[in-house]
Scaffold this motif. Structure first.
Motif, PDB file in Angstrom:
ATOM      1  N   ARG A 189      -7.051   4.728   5.438  1.00  0.00           N
ATOM      2  CA  ARG A 189      -5.731   4.445   4.876  1.00  0.00           C
ATOM      3  C   ARG A 189      -5.098   3.179   5.449  1.00  0.00           C
ATOM      4  O   ARG A 189      -4.117   2.685   4.917  1.00  0.00           O
ATOM      5  CB  ARG A 189      -4.795   5.647   5.109  1.00  0.00           C
ATOM      6  CG  ARG A 189      -5.246   6.907   4.400  1.00  0.00           C
ATOM      7  CD  ARG A 189      -4.258   8.045   4.605  1.00  0.00           C
ATOM      8  NE  ARG A 189      -2.970   7.749   3.988  1.00  0.00           N
ATOM      9  CZ  ARG A 189      -2.666   7.975   2.725  1.00  0.00           C
ATOM     10  NH1 ARG A 189      -3.588   8.486   1.908  1.00  0.00           N
ATOM     11  NH2 ARG A 189      -1.475   7.705   2.235  1.00  0.00           N
ATOM     12  N   ARG A 231       0.823  -1.205   0.000  1.00  0.00           N
ATOM     13  CA  ARG A 231       0.000   0.000   0.000  1.00  0.00           C
ATOM     14  C   ARG A 231       0.863   1.264   0.000  1.00  0.00           C
ATOM     15  O   ARG A 231       1.803   1.394   0.783  1.00  0.00           O
ATOM     16  CB  ARG A 231      -0.924  -0.002   1.221  1.00  0.00           C
ATOM     17  CG  ARG A 231      -1.890   1.168   1.252  1.00  0.00           C
ATOM     18  CD  ARG A 231      -2.758   1.079   2.486  1.00  0.00           C
ATOM     19  NE  ARG A 231      -3.695   2.172   2.529  1.00  0.00           N
ATOM     20  CZ  ARG A 231      -3.390   3.397   2.938  1.00  0.00           C
ATOM     21  NH1 ARG A 231      -2.173   3.655   3.356  1.00  0.00           N
ATOM     22  NH2 ARG A 231      -4.294   4.362   2.920  1.00  0.00           N
ATOM     23  N   GLU A 239      -3.752   1.720  -3.481  1.00  0.00           N
ATOM     24  CA  GLU A 239      -4.491   1.939  -2.250  1.00  0.00           C
ATOM     25  C   GLU A 239      -5.102   0.660  -1.692  1.00  0.00           C
ATOM     26  O   GLU A 239      -5.170   0.472  -0.481  1.00  0.00           O
ATOM     27  CB  GLU A 239      -5.607   2.960  -2.485  1.00  0.00           C
ATOM     28  CG  GLU A 239      -5.115   4.343  -2.870  1.00  0.00           C
ATOM     29  CD  GLU A 239      -6.261   5.316  -3.061  1.00  0.00           C
ATOM     30  OE1 GLU A 239      -7.425   4.883  -2.966  1.00  0.00           O
ATOM     31  OE2 GLU A 239      -5.991   6.498  -3.309  1.00  0.00           O
ATOM     32  N   ALA A 240      -5.597  -0.185  -2.577  1.00  0.00           N
ATOM     33  CA  ALA A 240      -6.278  -1.395  -2.134  1.00  0.00           C
ATOM     34  C   ALA A 240      -6.229  -2.436  -3.240  1.00  0.00           C
ATOM     35  O   ALA A 240      -5.958  -2.116  -4.412  1.00  0.00           O
ATOM     36  CB  ALA A 240      -7.729  -1.087  -1.764  1.00  0.00           C
ATOM     37  N   THR A 241      -6.504  -3.659  -2.879  1.00  0.00           N
ATOM     38  CA  THR A 241      -6.577  -4.734  -3.860  1.00  0.00           C
ATOM     39  C   THR A 241      -7.793  -4.525  -4.746  1.00  0.00           C
ATOM     40  O   THR A 241      -8.876  -4.172  -4.275  1.00  0.00           O
ATOM     41  CB  THR A 241      -6.675  -6.094  -3.151  1.00  0.00           C
ATOM     42  OG1 THR A 241      -5.470  -6.317  -2.411  1.00  0.00           O
ATOM     43  CG2 THR A 241      -6.872  -7.219  -4.155  1.00  0.00           C
ATOM     44  N   HIS A 261      -1.538  -4.682   2.945  1.00  0.00           N
ATOM     45  CA  HIS A 261      -1.514  -3.659   3.988  1.00  0.00           C
ATOM     46  C   HIS A 261      -1.140  -4.255   5.341  1.00  0.00           C
ATOM     47  O   HIS A 261      -0.501  -3.605   6.148  1.00  0.00           O
ATOM     48  CB  HIS A 261      -2.904  -3.004   4.128  1.00  0.00           C
ATOM     49  CG  HIS A 261      -3.346  -2.308   2.878  1.00  0.00           C
ATOM     50  ND1 HIS A 261      -2.956  -1.046   2.550  1.00  0.00           N
ATOM     51  CD2 HIS A 261      -4.145  -2.725   1.861  1.00  0.00           C
ATOM     52  CE1 HIS A 261      -3.498  -0.690   1.398  1.00  0.00           C
ATOM     53  NE2 HIS A 261      -4.229  -1.705   0.959  1.00  0.00           N
ATOM     54  N   GLU A 320     -12.384  -1.547  -6.515  1.00  0.00           N
ATOM     55  CA  GLU A 320     -11.810  -2.201  -5.343  1.00  0.00           C
ATOM     56  C   GLU A 320     -12.503  -3.534  -5.074  1.00  0.00           C
ATOM     57  O   GLU A 320     -13.707  -3.699  -5.329  1.00  0.00           O
ATOM     58  CB  GLU A 320     -11.951  -1.286  -4.126  1.00  0.00           C
ATOM     59  CG  GLU A 320     -11.270  -1.813  -2.875  1.00  0.00           C
ATOM     60  CD  GLU A 320     -11.393  -0.847  -1.718  1.00  0.00           C
ATOM     61  OE1 GLU A 320     -11.162  -1.283  -0.573  1.00  0.00           O
ATOM     62  OE2 GLU A 320     -11.719   0.328  -1.964  1.00  0.00           O
ATOM     63  N   VAL A 378      -2.841  -5.675  -3.223  1.00  0.00           N
ATOM     64  CA  VAL A 378      -2.143  -4.698  -2.381  1.00  0.00           C
ATOM     65  C   VAL A 378      -2.123  -5.226  -0.951  1.00  0.00           C
ATOM     66  O   VAL A 378      -3.171  -5.553  -0.377  1.00  0.00           O
ATOM     67  CB  VAL A 378      -2.843  -3.320  -2.443  1.00  0.00           C
ATOM     68  CG1 VAL A 378      -2.156  -2.330  -1.509  1.00  0.00           C
ATOM     69  CG2 VAL A 378      -2.835  -2.786  -3.878  1.00  0.00           C
ATOM     70  N   ASP A 432      -5.589  -3.642   6.777  1.00  0.00           N
ATOM     71  CA  ASP A 432      -5.627  -3.077   5.433  1.00  0.00           C
ATOM     72  C   ASP A 432      -6.498  -1.822   5.400  1.00  0.00           C
ATOM     73  O   ASP A 432      -7.440  -1.686   6.186  1.00  0.00           O
ATOM     74  CB  ASP A 432      -6.206  -4.083   4.436  1.00  0.00           C
ATOM     75  CG  ASP A 432      -5.293  -5.296   4.267  1.00  0.00           C
ATOM     76  OD1 ASP A 432      -4.122  -5.210   4.662  1.00  0.00           O
ATOM     77  OD2 ASP A 432      -5.770  -6.313   3.740  1.00  0.00           O
ATOM     78  N   GLU A 480      -1.126   5.700  -7.200  1.00  0.00           N
ATOM     79  CA  GLU A 480      -0.796   5.101  -5.909  1.00  0.00           C
ATOM     80  C   GLU A 480      -1.662   3.874  -5.652  1.00  0.00           C
ATOM     81  O   GLU A 480      -2.875   3.894  -5.864  1.00  0.00           O
ATOM     82  CB  GLU A 480      -1.018   6.130  -4.799  1.00  0.00           C
ATOM     83  CG  GLU A 480      -0.610   5.637  -3.418  1.00  0.00           C
ATOM     84  CD  GLU A 480      -0.759   6.724  -2.369  1.00  0.00           C
ATOM     85  OE1 GLU A 480      -1.202   6.403  -1.241  1.00  0.00           O
ATOM     86  OE2 GLU A 480      -0.437   7.884  -2.681  1.00  0.00           O
TER      87      GLU A 480
END
Length: 445
Positions: free
Chosen positions: A316, A147, A202-204, A231, A175, A229, A322, A200
């Motif tokens: 975040r 992340r 941020e998430a899967t 986290h 997402e 991603v 995550d 960027e």
């Protein structure tokens, strides 16, 4: 003698007729014609036939014709039915024809104005099939990321198998656990139709590129590319996110709430959740405010509503948990109606003494009230004193007076002429206006 006069009259009449016939006739004016305009332009056929409108104007023409010649046609052009629309000395001619994909190519046209002679205008126009496009070679790299890491998104936009330069492509993301793609960034295709951007992680979820199409090209969407991603050890989610009320008046406060949950634990307390907004017509999310979750993971925030658009909450993440974001909630912002003004009245008006001696002070009093919840109350406001002399039809402004907190009015002025007096309240931002009764005062010398 009568016979000689009769003969002379006949000769005179014949001479006059001869003279009239000999007068020069007005020469007829040759016709003129404008260029032919074609609408729409460009003329592009997508899935359905397109009807084109042809327009031109003539002057001094009794009739006109328009011929269209298809690509490769060598015979006389096909006539188009025209409808005239006179405008003074000019006549506007309009005709239509429907084109299909099989009609693609360069067409010739010929417009002819008929009158005392002929005048023509020729030209060409292009009928095109919509370009088929494809977003190819799309890739989100790397496929696994931490992340906050920067991803490289790239691909190529093709039109009829060739690179399509100078076009806008939208990069979108869905997402994991959600159903909708959201816009993340826009890029322009470069030489050969290639495009690229860094975003960027941020998430899967799944990334893809979307081309919305143009007036001459169809839209297309790339294949999706998943990026995992990492986290932490546990996934989080935001449930029950809501932005209310909807619709809302511009300038009012919007309430936003939801619950941050983590797998295996329930509500996650003590974590900051950001509130994001994307205005209608924009592709950019902006952070507006934030809140820290309570013991049960609940968060509440408020924001001023300025524009219609989408709202969502984003977390975040933290060590071992995550990050995530909520679904989007649309809120329509409307212009509030102006508040209704309260009614007022000016009563108990009196001008005294009566009669009054010229040069002496004439006094005035009255009461200004406002309607408040069905009752009349004294109102503080600016009231004007007006005068109309006896025998005159015109009212004239004299001075301004202010009522006190209880609405009472009192002022004075020197008397000079006999006439009528009244108080006038013009109203203000909160109230409507009114005027008092008229009081006549005689002035004596």
């Amino acid at each position: 003698m009568l016979q000689r006069m009769h003969a002379a009259g006949i000769a005179l009449a014949m001479g006059a007729a001869t003279l009239v016939l000999a007068s020069p006739a007005t020469a007829a004016q040759a016709p003129s014609i404008s260029k032919v305009s074609v609408s729409p332009a460009p003329l592009v056929v997508f899935d359905k036939p397109v009807t084109a409108t042809f327009t031109f104007t003539t002057k001094s023409a009794g009739k006109a014709e328009l011929q269209l010649k298809a690509p490769g046609q060598v015979s006389v052009g096909t006539p188009v039915e025209l409808k005239p629309s006179p405008h003074g000395q000019w006549t506007k001619w309009t005709g239509t024809r429907t084109f299909e994909a099989k009609d693609a190519g360069r067409w010739n046209l010929l417009a002819i104005a008929h009158g005392d002679g002929e005048k023509s205008a020729d030209g060409t126009f292009e009928v095109s099939k919509a370009l088929d496009t494809k977003v190819a070679d799309f890739d989100a790299d790397p496929d696994r990321a931490v992340r906050g890491e920067r991803l490289r998104l790239s691909g190529r936009l093709l039109a009829e198998g060739k690179g399509y330069d100078g076009q806008t492509v939208t990069l979108t993301f869905r997402e994991q656990g959600t159903d909708a793609y959201r816009h993340v960034a826009k890029v322009r295709t470069g030489r050969g139709g290639w495009f690229g951007a860094r975003v960027e992680a941020e998430a899967t979820g799944w990334w893809r590129a979307e081309f919305g199409g143009t007036a001459v090209a169809r839209g297309s969407v790339s294949d999706t590319d998943r990026v995992d991603v990492r986290h932490g050890d546990r996934a989080s989610r935001i449930t029950g996110f809501d932005a209310r009320p909807e619709p809302i008046d511009k300038g009012d406060r919007l309430r936003l709430s939801g619950t941050l949950r983590v797998d295996g634990q329930g509500g996650l307390p003590g974590q900051r959740v950001d509130i994001l907004f994307k205005a209608a017509g924009s592709s950019r999310w902006e952070r507006v405010t934030s809140d820290v979750t309570g013991r049960d993971g609940r968060f509440w925030a408020s924001a001023t509503a300025h524009k219609s658009g989408w709202w969502r909450a984003a977390y975040r993440g933290t060590r071992g948990v995550d990050g995530t974001s909520s679904g989007s909630d649309w809120v329509r912002v409307v212009q509030p109606a102006p508040p209704a003004k309260a009614d007022t009245r000016v009563l108990a008006f009196n001008a005294y003494p009566e009669p009054v001696k010229r040069g002496k002070y004439l006094k005035f009093k009255g009461l200004l009230q406002v309607a408040d919840d069905g009752a009349w109350e004294g109102y503080e406001g600016k009231v004007q004193l007006w005068f109309k002399a006896t025998g005159s039809r015109t009212w004239k402004y004299v001075k301004t007076a202010w009522s006190n907190d209880h609405g009472r009015l009192a002022t004075k002025t020197r008397a000079s002429k006999s006439g009528s007096w009244k108080f006038v309240f013009r109203g203000d931002a909160d109230t409507n206006g009114d005027h008092s009764r008229v009081d006549h005062v005689r002035v004596k010398r």
